[in-house]
Design a protein around this motif. Structure first.
Motif, PDB file in Angstrom:
ATOM      1  N   TYR A  47      -4.149   1.449  -2.890  1.00 53.13           N
ATOM      2  CA  TYR A  47      -3.344   0.556  -3.726  1.00 53.13           C
ATOM      3  C   TYR A  47      -3.942  -0.855  -3.728  1.00 53.13           C
ATOM      4  N   LEU A  51      -5.692  -3.063  -6.798  1.00 51.16           N
ATOM      5  CA  LEU A  51      -5.254  -4.400  -7.205  1.00 51.16           C
ATOM      6  C   LEU A  51      -6.443  -5.345  -7.319  1.00 51.16           C
ATOM      7  N   ASN A  56      -4.954  -7.854 -10.159  1.00 51.75           N
ATOM      8  CA  ASN A  56      -3.509  -7.854 -10.341  1.00 51.75           C
ATOM      9  C   ASN A  56      -2.809  -8.457  -9.123  1.00 51.75           C
ATOM     10  N   GLU A  57      -2.821  -9.772  -9.047  1.00 53.96           N
ATOM     11  CA  GLU A  57      -2.255 -10.484  -7.899  1.00 53.96           C
ATOM     12  C   GLU A  57      -0.720 -10.417  -7.854  1.00 53.96           C
ATOM     13  N   LYS A  59       1.179  -7.946  -7.909  1.00 54.99           N
ATOM     14  CA  LYS A  59       1.677  -6.777  -7.173  1.00 54.99           C
ATOM     15  C   LYS A  59       1.224  -6.772  -5.715  1.00 54.99           C
ATOM     16  N   VAL A  60       0.809  -7.935  -5.214  1.00 51.13           N
ATOM     17  CA  VAL A  60       0.405  -8.071  -3.815  1.00 51.13           C
ATOM     18  C   VAL A  60       1.636  -8.476  -3.010  1.00 51.13           C
TER      19      VAL A  60
END
Length: 137
Positions: A47, A51, A56-57, A59-60
């Motif tokens: 996952y 990212l 895609n920061e 969803k961190v």
């Protein structure tokens, strides 16, 4: 006074009973907006790598609660691999080990790692979660 709500937290653990308990406490106490769960370190590492590939920061997670004893990739292996990529995220990610192990070797090893904020022994209690999510007054 409550601090800013945690946007996203992550649990990496293969124990369904523990996951359901923690999820329920987090939801009831409104400790964070969203929660993601992985059953082992490999799922979670995949996952995080996706990212990075997709930049895609959003969803961190802010907080990761990780167990040590899991199938496929255990907590130690995840921590070792995650440490290599964690600084590539433009976000502070706080890791907590939450384990049933009371082995001093595990506890000392965790405390020797800068990546780990704290080592908590299961069963975790509401006050500990509130402290982790920094909302207890």
């Amino acid at each position: 006074m409550k601090n800013k709500l945690i946007e996203l937290a992550c649990i990496i653990d293969d124990d369904d009973i523990y996951i359901n308990l923690i999820r329920r406490i987090i939801e009831t106490k409104k400790l964070c907006e969203n929660l993601i769960v992985f059953k082992n370190g490999k799922q979670s590492l995949d996952y995080f790598e996706s990212l990075l590939q997709n930049s895609n920061e959003d969803k961190v997670p802010d907080i990761i609660l990780i167990d040590l004893n899991m199938p496929i990739m255990d907590g130690w292996e995840f921590i070792e691999q995650f440490t290599k990529i964690k600084n590539r995220f433009n976000k502070l990610i706080t890791l907590y080990i939450v384990s049933s192990s009371i082995n001093p070797v595990d506890i000392d090893r965790a405390k020797s790692l800068n990546t780990i904020k704290d080592y908590l022994v299961k069963p975790i209690v509401i006050n500990q979660l509130e402290t982790i999510f920094d909302i207890s007054a």
